[in-house]
Enzyme design. Sequence first.
Site, PDB file in Angstrom:
ATOM      1  CB  SER A  36      -7.127  18.158  69.157  1.00 37.80           C
ATOM      2  OG  SER A  36      -7.851  19.236  68.601  1.00 37.80           O
TER       3      SER A  36
ATOM      4  CG  ASP B 134      -4.217  23.283  63.121  1.00 37.53           C
ATOM      5  OD1 ASP B 134      -3.378  24.142  63.449  1.00 37.53           O
ATOM      6  OD2 ASP B 134      -5.435  23.428  63.308  1.00 37.53           O
TER       7      ASP B 134
END
Length: 313
Positions: free
Chosen positions: A37, A260
């Site tokens: 995500s 990320d």
Amino acid sequence: MTDLVTVGDATLRFSPPRGERIETAGDFAAHVGGPESNVAVAAATLGLDAAWLSKLPDTPLGRRIVGELRRHGVRTGVVWAESGRASTAFVERGGAPGARSVSDREGAAVATATAEDLPLGVVREADTLFVSGATPARSEALLETTATLLSVAGEADTTRAFDTRFEATGLEADRARDLYDHLLDAVDVLVIDEADAEAVFGLDGDVVPAAHTLRTRYDCTTVVVTREEDRHPTVGLHGEEIYEVPPFEGETRDPAGVHDAFVGGFLAGRRRGANVKEALRQGAATAALKRTIVGDVVVGSPDDVAAIRDGRE
């Protein structure tokens, strides 16, 4: 065509104010985060059409996760489970000494997700599929699902990107290596931290030979090795070319999600046609922006990232 589709879990994280402990704090801020995500949000921040696929309970917590990702511009493809729960965690933020994290993911609905649960057409039509090692390590069902997703993507000529994320797997090194061996022959772009390369594959020392070893072992088109120390350059191998890109300096308000953000920035750069070196620079700039933001995801615009990236020119 969707630019980037990611598949995995997202955790609803509750954090006390910086400098306070879980056991004494009276207030907690809620953030949504997870490798896949977070990568999707970074890509969406940079203007990509990014989608996140998962399985969640039809509860206020499950709907909170979806709503949060949608507010960041990520399209969601979620199967609503009749049983199971959302993953949660209590996290002390800000990099304070002794900062702790208490995770509670047992019985999460995502652990039962099968390929049939997910909209495989989105994977077939996407330019790039991204999954991290944290997802297939959750359960045998997710391991098989990940293998199927990589196979479906390969048949559709969708670029397949994978980030090892060894620490997030919760596995011993031998078991993690078995998991990677099961999946990585079907991966085009491999992202691995140098600590993972050493712990799982015994590849210590110069990261360039380590990257060559991994590219040969799994026949990946591109291998990116991130570094333990922020001051060390990220290394990328593509074909016969070797690239080294140093990090951008900046304040660190919250280290969560920085890796990320780098991955999302790198994949976004490649999707926009940048060569590997320029994509690595975009990844580094996106990571630098994330360091200044409290929470798991990078918030901003392509101009914010460009200002960091081009400011060093």
